[in-house]
Structures are given as structure tokens and as C-alpha cells.
Design an enzyme around this catalytic site. Structure first.
Site, PDB file in Angstrom:
ATOM      1  CB  THR A  65      -0.923   0.074   1.235  1.00  0.00           C
ATOM      2  OG1 THR A  65      -0.133   0.382   2.383  1.00  0.00           O
ATOM      3  CG2 THR A  65      -1.699  -1.212   1.453  1.00  0.00           C
ATOM      4  CB  CYS A  66       0.697   4.517  -1.424  1.00  0.00           C
ATOM      5  SG  CYS A  66      -1.046   4.878  -1.650  1.00  0.00           S
TER       6      CYS A  66
END
Length: 90
Positions: free
Chosen positions: A42-43
Site C-alpha cells: 500500500t501507499c
């Protein structure tokens, strides 16, 4: 790359995202062949979207394990922040 997102997301959104991400990860892991490998990334820097998703997705399921987790923090390392976990199937 969307700095304004921190102003749009609400606390209850994190719980909805967590539940959705656990379901997505579990569905993806069902497709792994024995000896297979998946990367969950994920960011986000939120534990609720990262470590806690991996922990919950793997809880009570035999044969999968988290081989490695990495959290890159902006300012401490070059580039944007992100989380990644490598999950393997026995």
C-alpha cells in the site's frame, strides 16, 4: 501523489478500508499455489491498513506466513512512503 487525501479521509473510512483490504488479500491468497508468493503493498503508512490487514488475513489460516514486511518512511528514506509484505504459501 495525492496530498489532499489526508483532508478527505475520515476516521471511519479507515475501518471500511481495513475490512475491504482483508477480504481482497484473503481472496488473492486463495489463488496461490503451494510454494507461491504474494506481495501485499500500500501507499499508506497506517498500521490499520498494513500490518493489521496482514495479521488478520493470515489469522487462523494454515499454510500461509508473512516472510517479510517493510515500511518506508518519507524523510527517513528517499522517495514516497509505502508498506509491503511478502506472504508465502506452504
Amino acid at each position: 501523489r495525492n496530498p489532499e487525501i489526508k483532508w478527505r479521509i475520515q476516521p471511519h473510512d479507515l475501518e471500511n478500508l481495513h475490512e475491504r483490504q482483508v477480504k481482497l488479500l484473503r481472496n488473492a491468497l486463495r489463488c496461490l499455489k503451494p510454494g507461491g508468493r504474494a506481495v501485499y503493498s500500500t501507499c499508506s503508512l497506517e498500521r490499520r491498513e498494513n500490518e493489521e490487514v496482514v495479521d488478520e488475513a493470515l489469522r487462523g489460516v494454515a499454510g500461509w506466513r508473512c516472510q517479510e514486511m517493510r515500511l518506508r518512511l518519507p524523510g527517513r528514506e528517499t522517495g514516497d512512503g509505502f508498506f509491503a509484505a511478502v506472504i508465502t504459501s506452504a
